[in-house]
Design a protein around this motif. Structure first.
Motif, PDB file in Angstrom:
ATOM      1  N   VAL A   1      33.604 -57.056   8.961  1.00 41.69           N
ATOM      2  CA  VAL A   1      33.491 -56.648   7.552  1.00 41.69           C
ATOM      3  C   VAL A   1      34.618 -55.687   7.195  1.00 41.69           C
ATOM      4  N   LEU A   2      34.904 -54.772   8.083  1.00 46.75           N
ATOM      5  CA  LEU A   2      35.981 -53.807   7.848  1.00 46.75           C
ATOM      6  C   LEU A   2      37.310 -54.521   7.632  1.00 46.75           C
ATOM      7  N   HIS A   3      37.652 -55.454   8.510  1.00 50.71           N
ATOM      8  CA  HIS A   3      38.915 -56.180   8.367  1.00 50.71           C
ATOM      9  C   HIS A   3      38.949 -57.025   7.109  1.00 50.71           C
ATOM     10  N   ARG A   4      37.837 -57.657   6.795  1.00 53.97           N
ATOM     11  CA  ARG A   4      37.802 -58.502   5.599  1.00 53.97           C
ATOM     12  C   ARG A   4      38.004 -57.662   4.337  1.00 53.97           C
ATOM     13  N   THR A   5      37.448 -56.462   4.328  1.00 55.68           N
ATOM     14  CA  THR A   5      37.501 -55.621   3.133  1.00 55.68           C
ATOM     15  C   THR A   5      38.782 -54.797   3.047  1.00 55.68           C
ATOM     16  N   TYR A   6      39.273 -54.323   4.193  1.00 58.35           N
ATOM     17  CA  TYR A   6      40.362 -53.341   4.180  1.00 58.35           C
ATOM     18  C   TYR A   6      41.678 -53.837   4.764  1.00 58.35           C
ATOM     19  N   ALA A   7      41.770 -55.095   5.154  1.00 55.60           N
ATOM     20  CA  ALA A   7      43.010 -55.591   5.763  1.00 55.60           C
ATOM     21  C   ALA A   7      44.208 -55.404   4.848  1.00 55.60           C
ATOM     22  N   LYS A   8      43.998 -55.527   3.556  1.00 55.73           N
ATOM     23  CA  LYS A   8      45.122 -55.408   2.618  1.00 55.73           C
ATOM     24  C   LYS A   8      45.721 -54.009   2.587  1.00 55.73           C
ATOM     25  N   CYS A   9      44.965 -52.998   2.998  1.00 53.91           N
ATOM     26  CA  CYS A   9      45.522 -51.647   2.977  1.00 53.91           C
ATOM     27  C   CYS A   9      46.527 -51.451   4.102  1.00 53.91           C
ATOM     28  N   LEU A  10      46.562 -52.368   5.068  1.00 50.60           N
ATOM     29  CA  LEU A  10      47.513 -52.265   6.173  1.00 50.60           C
ATOM     30  C   LEU A  10      48.817 -52.997   5.892  1.00 50.60           C
ATOM     31  N   ASP A  11      48.895 -53.690   4.753  1.00 46.54           N
ATOM     32  CA  ASP A  11      50.128 -54.390   4.393  1.00 46.54           C
ATOM     33  C   ASP A  11      51.283 -53.404   4.299  1.00 46.54           C
ATOM     34  N   GLY A  12      52.465 -53.846   4.692  1.00 47.37           N
ATOM     35  CA  GLY A  12      53.644 -53.003   4.605  1.00 47.37           C
ATOM     36  C   GLY A  12      53.841 -52.109   5.814  1.00 47.37           C
ATOM     37  N   GLN A  13      53.057 -52.310   6.845  1.00 43.79           N
ATOM     38  CA  GLN A  13      53.169 -51.478   8.036  1.00 43.79           C
ATOM     39  C   GLN A  13      53.717 -52.245   9.227  1.00 43.79           C
ATOM     40  N   ARG A  14      54.336 -53.374   8.975  1.00 41.17           N
ATOM     41  CA  ARG A  14      54.822 -54.217  10.062  1.00 41.17           C
ATOM     42  C   ARG A  14      55.779 -53.462  10.986  1.00 41.17           C
ATOM     43  N   ALA A  15      56.705 -52.694  10.423  1.00 34.74           N
ATOM     44  CA  ALA A  15      57.672 -51.967  11.250  1.00 34.74           C
ATOM     45  C   ALA A  15      56.970 -50.942  12.145  1.00 34.74           C
ATOM     46  N   THR A  16      56.008 -50.225  11.597  1.00 30.33           N
ATOM     47  CA  THR A  16      55.264 -49.243  12.384  1.00 30.33           C
ATOM     48  C   THR A  16      54.491 -49.918  13.505  1.00 30.33           C
TER      49      THR A  16
END
Length: 65
Positions: free
Chosen positions: A39-54
């Motif tokens: 549920v956490l990943h389904r709901t909040y995965a988009k907040c991790l976008d843009g962190q590929r380099a990290t």
């Protein structure tokens, strides 16, 4: 009422997003939120976008050890 917290749920969402972006492991965030990791990943995965380099740096650092 402040626009930062139009609903109490907004504060919860902000906190969980902050924890995930800070690198807190998803199982720990899920436990504290009372959710499953799924549920956490389904709901909040988009907040991790843009962190590929990290994320790539973390993986490379682990491989270099």
């Amino acid at each position: 009422m402040t626009p930062l917290a139009a609903r109490p749920y907004d504060l919860r969402h902000a906190a969980l997003s902050l924890w995930l972006n800070a690198g807190v492991p998803a199982p720990e965030v899920a436990l504290r939120a009372g959710n499953s990791v799924e549920v956490l990943h389904r709901t909040y995965a988009k907040c991790l976008d843009g962190q590929r380099a990290t994320i790539n740096n973390k993986i490379n650092g682990a491989l270099d050890e």
